[in-house]
Design an enzyme around this catalytic site. Structure first.
Site, PDB file in Angstrom:
ATOM      1  N   ASP A  45       0.851  -1.200   0.000  1.00 52.47           N
ATOM      2  CA  ASP A  45       0.000   0.000   0.000  1.00 52.47           C
ATOM      3  C   ASP A  45       0.888   1.253   0.000  1.00 52.47           C
ATOM      4  O   ASP A  45       1.644   1.483   0.942  1.00 52.47           O
ATOM      5  CB  ASP A  45      -0.888   0.009   1.254  1.00 52.47           C
ATOM      6  CG  ASP A  45      -1.840   1.195   1.249  1.00 52.47           C
ATOM      7  OD1 ASP A  45      -2.877   1.102   0.557  1.00 52.47           O
ATOM      8  OD2 ASP A  45      -1.536   2.215   1.894  1.00 52.47           O
ATOM      9  N   TYR A  50       3.035  10.100   0.736  1.00 46.50           N
ATOM     10  CA  TYR A  50       3.950   9.570   1.744  1.00 46.50           C
ATOM     11  C   TYR A  50       5.404   9.965   1.450  1.00 46.50           C
ATOM     12  O   TYR A  50       6.289   9.789   2.287  1.00 46.50           O
ATOM     13  CB  TYR A  50       3.840   8.032   1.873  1.00 46.50           C
ATOM     14  CG  TYR A  50       2.464   7.540   2.263  1.00 46.50           C
ATOM     15  CD1 TYR A  50       1.511   8.399   2.825  1.00 46.50           C
ATOM     16  CD2 TYR A  50       2.090   6.211   2.068  1.00 46.50           C
ATOM     17  CE1 TYR A  50       0.237   7.957   3.165  1.00 46.50           C
ATOM     18  CE2 TYR A  50       0.822   5.751   2.422  1.00 46.50           C
ATOM     19  CZ  TYR A  50      -0.095   6.628   2.964  1.00 46.50           C
ATOM     20  OH  TYR A  50      -1.358   6.174   3.307  1.00 46.50           O
ATOM     21  N   LYS A  78      -2.377   6.252  -4.297  1.00 45.41           N
ATOM     22  CA  LYS A  78      -3.494   7.173  -3.978  1.00 45.41           C
ATOM     23  C   LYS A  78      -3.242   8.544  -4.579  1.00 45.41           C
ATOM     24  O   LYS A  78      -2.114   9.045  -4.526  1.00 45.41           O
ATOM     25  CB  LYS A  78      -3.649   7.301  -2.455  1.00 45.41           C
ATOM     26  CG  LYS A  78      -3.636   5.958  -1.728  1.00 45.41           C
ATOM     27  CD  LYS A  78      -3.898   6.102  -0.242  1.00 45.41           C
ATOM     28  CE  LYS A  78      -3.661   4.772   0.466  1.00 45.41           C
ATOM     29  NZ  LYS A  78      -2.275   4.543   0.888  1.00 45.41           N
ATOM     30  N   HIS A 111      -7.364   9.677  -2.256  1.00 48.90           N
ATOM     31  CA  HIS A 111      -6.859   9.584  -0.879  1.00 48.90           C
ATOM     32  C   HIS A 111      -7.845  10.179   0.137  1.00 48.90           C
ATOM     33  O   HIS A 111      -8.083   9.605   1.196  1.00 48.90           O
ATOM     34  CB  HIS A 111      -5.504  10.307  -0.812  1.00 48.90           C
ATOM     35  CG  HIS A 111      -4.591   9.820   0.255  1.00 48.90           C
ATOM     36  ND1 HIS A 111      -3.228   9.788   0.116  1.00 48.90           N
ATOM     37  CD2 HIS A 111      -4.840   9.344   1.508  1.00 48.90           C
ATOM     38  CE1 HIS A 111      -2.678   9.319   1.227  1.00 48.90           C
ATOM     39  NE2 HIS A 111      -3.637   9.043   2.081  1.00 48.90           N
TER      40      HIS A 111
END
Ligand SMILES: NC(=O)c1ccc[n+]([C@@H]2O[C@H](COP(=O)([O-])OP(=O)(O)OC[C@H]3O[C@@H](n4cnc5c(N)ncnc54)[C@H](OP(=O)(O)O)[C@@H]3O)[C@@H](O)[C@H]2O)c1
Length: 316
Positions: A45, A50, A78, A111
């Site tokens: 994931d 990030y 995402k 997201h």
């Protein structure tokens, strides 16, 4: 023991266990993904926000050059809040594929439903730093761009993250391709039963983020409870010679929920992967059901609560 998979409405299937990568530091995240794949994980994931996808992409490039087939691994990413307009979302898909060094992702999620000001930094804060500068973009346009990317072969399945049931209903009413999954915070202290029932009705598979109640989540406050030291969880764990983390994850998977625990430690990656060689009884599942506190850790109400698409003011 092999990880079971769950069928998606898109015709593809998703492994019930994946590795989370939020807060996995640069310099550690690549190694964590490599260790997870070696330990048998077949689901990773990721997310552009990030800030660590390039390092993950380097690992994918290596492993897909002889060690594993691309089709062996289910990869999620995402679309971030600053890419919600149709054009920006299309651009984001290409940025993500570039970072991850892939021709396609198995699953792309929006997201969050809230759009932030586009074209600059990922977290465009107001002058006092307390809030984000919003955009007026509608997630329905984001979705259209993702539907087109599915047609172009860049994405296999589409899904949502952090949407409430009304937003999901609205999107279903305006889409060609239906959402196959919903990724939301979910753990024994925040069980989301109504939302899970709603998803079941719409053939949407639920993915639990923070399935361990993320003990190091920066949004936690001093004195917040910990699932991993909960007496009921500890007692059940002892009975099976398993860890509290394994019991929390097994409770979710036995409820048909996909889990994506994050770790960068080899020991804990292996521990979180050893889930499918024991089974909780009906009574034990019910005991854990009884722990629900309706307690959300990732609560952005202070920061984003006045955004017109903020999801968490609805009951579910
Ligand atoms: N869609 C979204 O908005 C969203 C939001 C949050 C998270 N996510 C996704 O969901 C993934 C998981 O959620 P999360 O990272 O928030 O929380 P989590 O997986 O519940 O918890 C991760 C934390 O638990 C520790 N940990 C891992 N395994 C453990 C074990 N067996 N025993 C004790 N501690 C353990 C990790 O430390 P070590 O690394 O030191 O092991 C890390 O600090 C994320 O990484 C991300 O991919 C998505």
């Amino acid at each position: 023991m092999a990880t079971p998979s769950i069928q998606l409405s898109s015709g593809h299937s998703i492994p019930a266990l994946g590795l989370g990568t939020w807060l996995s530091k640069p310099g550690e995240v690549g190694q964590a993904v490599d260790m997870a794949l070696k330990a048998g994980y077949r689901h990773i994931d990721c997310a552009h926000a990030y800030g660590n996808q390039k390092e993950i992409g380097e690992v994918f490039a290596k492993v897909f050059d002889g060690q594993l087939e691309r089709s062996d691994v289910f990869i999620t990413s995402k679309i971030w809040n600053t890419f919600h307009s149709y054009e920006k979302a299309k651009e984001a898909v290409d940025i993500i594929l570039g970072e991850l060094q892939l021709d396609y992702v198995d699953l792309m999620l929006i997201h969050w439903p809230m759009g932030y000001e586009e074209g600059g930094e990922l977290f465009p804060r107001t002058a006092d730093g307390a809030k984000m500068r919003y955009s007026k973009e509608d997630y329905l346009d984001t979705w259209k761009a993702l539907e087109d990317a599915v047609n172009d072969g860049k994405i296999r399945s589409l899904g949502l993250s952090n949407f409430n049931h009304k937003q999901i209903e609205r999107l279903i009413g305006h889409s060609r391709i239906k959402p196959t999954v919903l990724q939301v915070e979910l753990h024994p202290y925040f069980q989301q039963k109504k939302l899970r029932d709603f998803c079941k009705k719409h053939h949407i598979v639920v993915i639990a983020y923070s399935p361990l109640g993320n003990p190091t989540n920066p949004f936690r406050k001093t004195g917040d409870p910990s699932i991993l030291t909960d007496e009921v969880v500890l007692k059940i764990a002892e009975r099976y010679g398993k860890s509290p983390a394994q019991v929390a994850l097994r409770w979710a998977t036995q409820n048909g929920i996909v889990v994506i625990p994050k770790s960068t430690s080899e020991h804990r990656i292996k521990e979180n992967g050893a889930l499918f060689d024991f089974e909780l009884s009906h009574g034990e599942l019910a005991e854990i059901d009884g722990l629900d506190k309706n307690w959300r850790i990732l609560d952005l109400t202070q920061r984003d609560g006045d955004h017109p698409h903020f999801p968490f003011l609805e009951e579910f």
